[in-house]
Design a protein around this motif. Structure first.
Motif, PDB file in Angstrom:
ATOM      1  N   ARG A  92       0.833  -1.206   0.000  1.00 15.30           N
ATOM      2  CA  ARG A  92       0.000   0.000   0.000  1.00 15.30           C
ATOM      3  C   ARG A  92       0.870   1.259   0.000  1.00 15.30           C
ATOM      4  O   ARG A  92       0.463   2.311   0.483  1.00 15.30           O
ATOM      5  N   ILE A  93       2.084   1.120  -0.505  1.00 16.69           N
ATOM      6  CA  ILE A  93       2.962   2.269  -0.747  1.00 16.69           C
ATOM      7  C   ILE A  93       3.126   2.398  -2.260  1.00 16.69           C
ATOM      8  O   ILE A  93       3.645   1.503  -2.915  1.00 16.69           O
ATOM      9  N   PHE A 124      -3.288   6.826  -6.287  1.00 17.70           N
ATOM     10  CA  PHE A 124      -4.379   6.595  -5.335  1.00 17.70           C
ATOM     11  C   PHE A 124      -5.119   5.304  -5.669  1.00 17.70           C
ATOM     12  O   PHE A 124      -5.489   4.533  -4.778  1.00 17.70           O
ATOM     13  N   THR A 125      -5.344   5.073  -6.954  1.00 12.39           N
ATOM     14  CA  THR A 125      -6.048   3.858  -7.382  1.00 12.39           C
ATOM     15  C   THR A 125      -5.272   2.617  -6.977  1.00 12.39           C
ATOM     16  O   THR A 125      -5.861   1.633  -6.501  1.00 12.39           O
ATOM     17  N   ARG A 126      -3.960   2.663  -7.138  1.00 13.26           N
ATOM     18  CA  ARG A 126      -3.151   1.506  -6.770  1.00 13.26           C
ATOM     19  C   ARG A 126      -3.262   1.201  -5.281  1.00 13.26           C
ATOM     20  O   ARG A 126      -3.412   0.049  -4.875  1.00 13.26           O
ATOM     21  N   VAL A 127      -3.164   2.235  -4.463  1.00 13.05           N
ATOM     22  CA  VAL A 127      -3.240   2.036  -3.014  1.00 13.05           C
ATOM     23  C   VAL A 127      -4.616   1.491  -2.613  1.00 13.05           C
ATOM     24  O   VAL A 127      -4.728   0.584  -1.780  1.00 13.05           O
ATOM     25  N   ALA A 130      -5.048  -2.241  -3.824  1.00 13.05           N
ATOM     26  CA  ALA A 130      -4.017  -3.207  -3.437  1.00 13.05           C
ATOM     27  C   ALA A 130      -4.522  -4.154  -2.361  1.00 13.05           C
ATOM     28  O   ALA A 130      -5.309  -3.767  -1.487  1.00 13.05           O
ATOM     29  N   HIS A 131      -4.066  -5.382  -2.421  1.00 10.80           N
ATOM     30  CA  HIS A 131      -4.299  -6.343  -1.353  1.00 10.80           C
ATOM     31  C   HIS A 131      -3.097  -6.316  -0.418  1.00 10.80           C
ATOM     32  O   HIS A 131      -1.974  -6.049  -0.843  1.00 10.80           O
ATOM     33  N   ASP A 132      -3.324  -6.599   0.827  1.00 10.06           N
ATOM     34  CA  ASP A 132      -2.203  -6.627   1.760  1.00 10.06           C
ATOM     35  C   ASP A 132      -1.207  -7.704   1.351  1.00 10.06           C
ATOM     36  O   ASP A 132      -1.583  -8.817   0.978  1.00 10.06           O
ATOM     37  N   MET A 133       0.061  -7.357   1.415  1.00  6.04           N
ATOM     38  CA  MET A 133       1.134  -8.289   1.094  1.00  6.04           C
ATOM     39  C   MET A 133       1.593  -9.004   2.361  1.00  6.04           C
ATOM     40  O   MET A 133       1.788  -8.366   3.403  1.00  6.04           O
ATOM     41  N   LEU A 375      -0.471  -9.789  -7.245  1.00  2.31           N
ATOM     42  CA  LEU A 375      -0.595  -9.037  -6.007  1.00  2.31           C
ATOM     43  C   LEU A 375      -0.174  -7.584  -6.174  1.00  2.31           C
ATOM     44  O   LEU A 375      -0.839  -6.665  -5.676  1.00  2.31           O
ATOM     45  N   THR A 376       0.926  -7.344  -6.859  1.00  2.00           N
ATOM     46  CA  THR A 376       1.461  -5.992  -6.977  1.00  2.00           C
ATOM     47  C   THR A 376       0.844  -5.189  -8.117  1.00  2.00           C
ATOM     48  O   THR A 376       0.831  -3.955  -8.066  1.00  2.00           O
ATOM     49  N   TYR A 377       0.370  -5.855  -9.171  1.00  2.00           N
ATOM     50  CA  TYR A 377      -0.253  -5.170 -10.294  1.00  2.00           C
ATOM     51  C   TYR A 377      -1.570  -5.865 -10.660  1.00  2.00           C
ATOM     52  O   TYR A 377      -1.690  -6.459 -11.721  1.00  2.00           O
ATOM     53  N   PRO A 378      -2.579  -5.787  -9.794  1.00  2.00           N
ATOM     54  CA  PRO A 378      -3.847  -6.461 -10.106  1.00  2.00           C
ATOM     55  C   PRO A 378      -4.484  -5.913 -11.388  1.00  2.00           C
ATOM     56  O   PRO A 378      -4.335  -4.728 -11.703  1.00  2.00           O
ATOM     57  N   GLN A 379      -5.180  -6.784 -12.104  1.00  3.09           N
ATOM     58  CA  GLN A 379      -5.776  -6.387 -13.380  1.00  3.09           C
ATOM     59  C   GLN A 379      -6.762  -5.233 -13.210  1.00  3.09           C
ATOM     60  O   GLN A 379      -6.839  -4.352 -14.063  1.00  3.09           O
ATOM     61  N   LYS A 380      -7.511  -5.244 -12.133  1.00  2.00           N
ATOM     62  CA  LYS A 380      -8.488  -4.172 -11.907  1.00  2.00           C
ATOM     63  C   LYS A 380      -7.783  -2.832 -11.815  1.00  2.00           C
ATOM     64  O   LYS A 380      -8.273  -1.814 -12.321  1.00  2.00           O
TER      65      LYS A 380
END
Length: 526
Positions: A92-93, A124-127, A130-133, A375-380
């Motif tokens: 989430r960074i 902002f969209t990425r954060v 994002a799913h927790d890693m 996880l790091t680049y979800p399609q959505k």
């Protein structure tokens, strides 16, 4: 979710082209905003961490420096590590590259400001999506595998043995006495007579499993196999391109035009590779004995610093599986170059081996049921980012989407910034993990949402850090050209270009050429 946007002035470089105060005010409704001088000085780091704790922020956007700067500079990831200690999940960074891909390449104008706004919105969209890693805690093994039996190998081994770290020297028959400088004969004897050193002559590395601090190496000598467990690995002999070619699919380290492994940074991290826990003696850096000793000492110290940590935190950058969608077809098993996918024999669903998965995304694009995601680049996130970037400019202004492989294309765009190579702001960048992560749906969505052209910057043949991500992209995207034509879209507006290994700017040159062709062919817009 409480999100914080921190905008860096980059020591004044950004304010020559961007109004950072206006950008901060624009996103006040999205989260807490703050402008700082930089992300590397202690004063601003303390200020950011205080804000994060006081505001109980869960997501962070660092807008300013390229993410590559955080990776390649000494202690560049300090802020990210401290944010993680403050309770922010590392996934989430988000990093927004305003310096190299906006300020340095565009002049101060309305279009430049709008591009910065859209890139921050993508952050902002990425954060938000994002799913927790998951983060694994590893107690590092006090053992090191050294590939090579050259002078540097013995020098590093000596330093490690003095710290009570076990050493495995792996390679050809060691050099004879006449090839070892007399001043180092004692070093060689110290290593060979030390009970914590083991010389594995004529063994070759055939597989590597695990992560930093806890690697398992499979070695082979004729028909004999041997497994050793170590906390770190050093490539001491980086002089034979043919041998390096055999190691590259196992170690996943980038190579240069000479076919040899290259370090993270020639200036500041010369003995580090892109794979944490795997170190290098870079070729061509030392032409005399004192240089060899200096490099060996630097490598030994880097390894010692790593292994003397009580715990190493490993970020699990893996592909995810939706068990409800998975049909157990095994396509992911066939397409994974890292042996990270398997099918559960009982439940007939895909399983991920976190110690092997590199998070390249090739399985995501190959899955016929859409059960896989990165996880790091979800399609959505990627689809939503394309929609955001498509808002740039007016309806009559042509624009090109640049899909940038993290391993090469992104670096090539950064290089244009380093060289102050000006180009139109209506070239919109979107980073992806790997060419193998680019689904044909992304290409179609970009055209549907108004992009006039798309350029995919991928690794050159034989240089993809994920082995087949570039070739799988070629096959998939070129087959998709027929679909584009069936929808009335000129498939020549999709360009795939081999790009940077060591600063090649073919990526940005191709994008600029495509944009000019679009303008010439259709006036303002095709």
């Amino acid at each position: 979710m409480k999100i914080g946007l921190f905008l860096s002035r980059c020591d004044g470089q950004l304010e020559q082209s961007l109004n950072l105060t206006a950008l901060a005010q624009l996103f006040v409704g999205e989260g807490m905003t703050q402008v700082v001088d930089g992300f590397q000085n202690s004063k601003d780091i303390v200020s950011i961490l205080k804000t994060v704790r006081d505001e109980k922020l869960e997501g962070i956007i660092l807008a300013g420096n390229s993410p590559e700067e955080f990776k390649t500079s000494r202690q560049g990831e300090l802020l990210a590590d401290l944010l993680q200690d403050a309770g922010v999940n590392p996934n989430r960074i988000a990093y927004v590259n305003l310096k190299d891909q906006v300020a340095r390449v565009h002049g101060p104008n309305t279009a430049t400001q709008q591009k910065a706004e859209l890139l921050i919105e993508v952050g902002f969209t990425r954060v938000k999506l994002a799913h927790d890693m998951q983060v694994s805690r590893v107690s590092p093994r006090k053992a090191v595998a050294i590939l090579g039996t050259n002078i540097e190998a013995y020098l590093v081994a000596e330093q490690l043995l003095r710290r009570n770290i076990r050493v495995f020297l792996i390679g050809q028959q060691p050099a004879g006495k006449e090839e070892t400088p007399s001043v180092l004969q004692g070093v060689k004897a110290f290593v060979e007579l030390n009970p914590k050193a083991q010389l594995l002559e004529d063994y070759r590395l055939t597989d590597l499993y695990g992560w930093t601090g806890d690697f398992s190496l499979l070695l082979r000598k004729d028909s004999k196999e041997l497994t050793i467990d170590v906390g770190a690995l050093l490539v001491a002999d980086n002089s034979n391109a043919e041998h390096i070619g055999e190691l590259r699919p196992i170690l996943h380290i980038e190579t240069g035009d000479d076919g040899l492994f290259v370090p993270v940074s020639k200036e500041t991290k010369e003995v580090y590779s892109i794979e944490e826990g795997i170190f290098l003696i870079p070729a061509g850096f030392a032409n005399n004995l004192s240089g060899q000793v200096a490099l060996a000492d630097a490598a030994a110290m880097a390894i010692i610093n790593l292994l003397e940590e009580p715990e190493i935190l490993h970020k699990n950058v893996v592909s995810e599986v939706d068990r409800e969608k998975c049909g157990g077809c095994g396509t992911c098993v066939k397409t994974c170059s890292f042996k990270a996918s398997a099918i559960d024999p009982r439940d007939r669903v895909s399983l991920i081996d976190a110690k092997r998965c590199k998070g390249c995304g090739n399985c995501v694009t190959s899955c016929p049921t859409g059960a896989r995601d990165l996880l790091t680049y979800p399609q959505k996130y990627l689809l939503q980012s394309i929609k955001i970037l498509s808002q740039f400019g007016g309806n009559n202004e042509p624009k090109v989407l640049a899909l940038l492989c993290e391993g090469c294309g992104y670096k090539a765009m950064d290089e244009a910034g380093h060289q102050n190579q000006n180009y139109a702001p209506n070239i919109l960048p979107l980073g992806v993990r790997c060419g193998g992560n680019i689904d044909t749906q992304l290409i179609l969505e970009a055209f549907v949402h108004g992009f006039d052209g798309i350029t995919i910057c991928k690794c050159a043949e034989g240089y993809c850090r994920n082995i087949v991500g570039n070739t799988d992209l070629d096959r998939r995207a070129n087959l998709f050209r027929e679909i584009l034509r069936s929808r009335g879209i000129d498939d020549d507006k999709l360009r795939i270009v081999e790009t940077a290994r060591l600063g090649d700017n073919q990526c940005i040159n191709t994008i600029m050429e495509l944009l000019e062709e679009i303008k010439t062919a259709g006036g303002d817009r095709v």
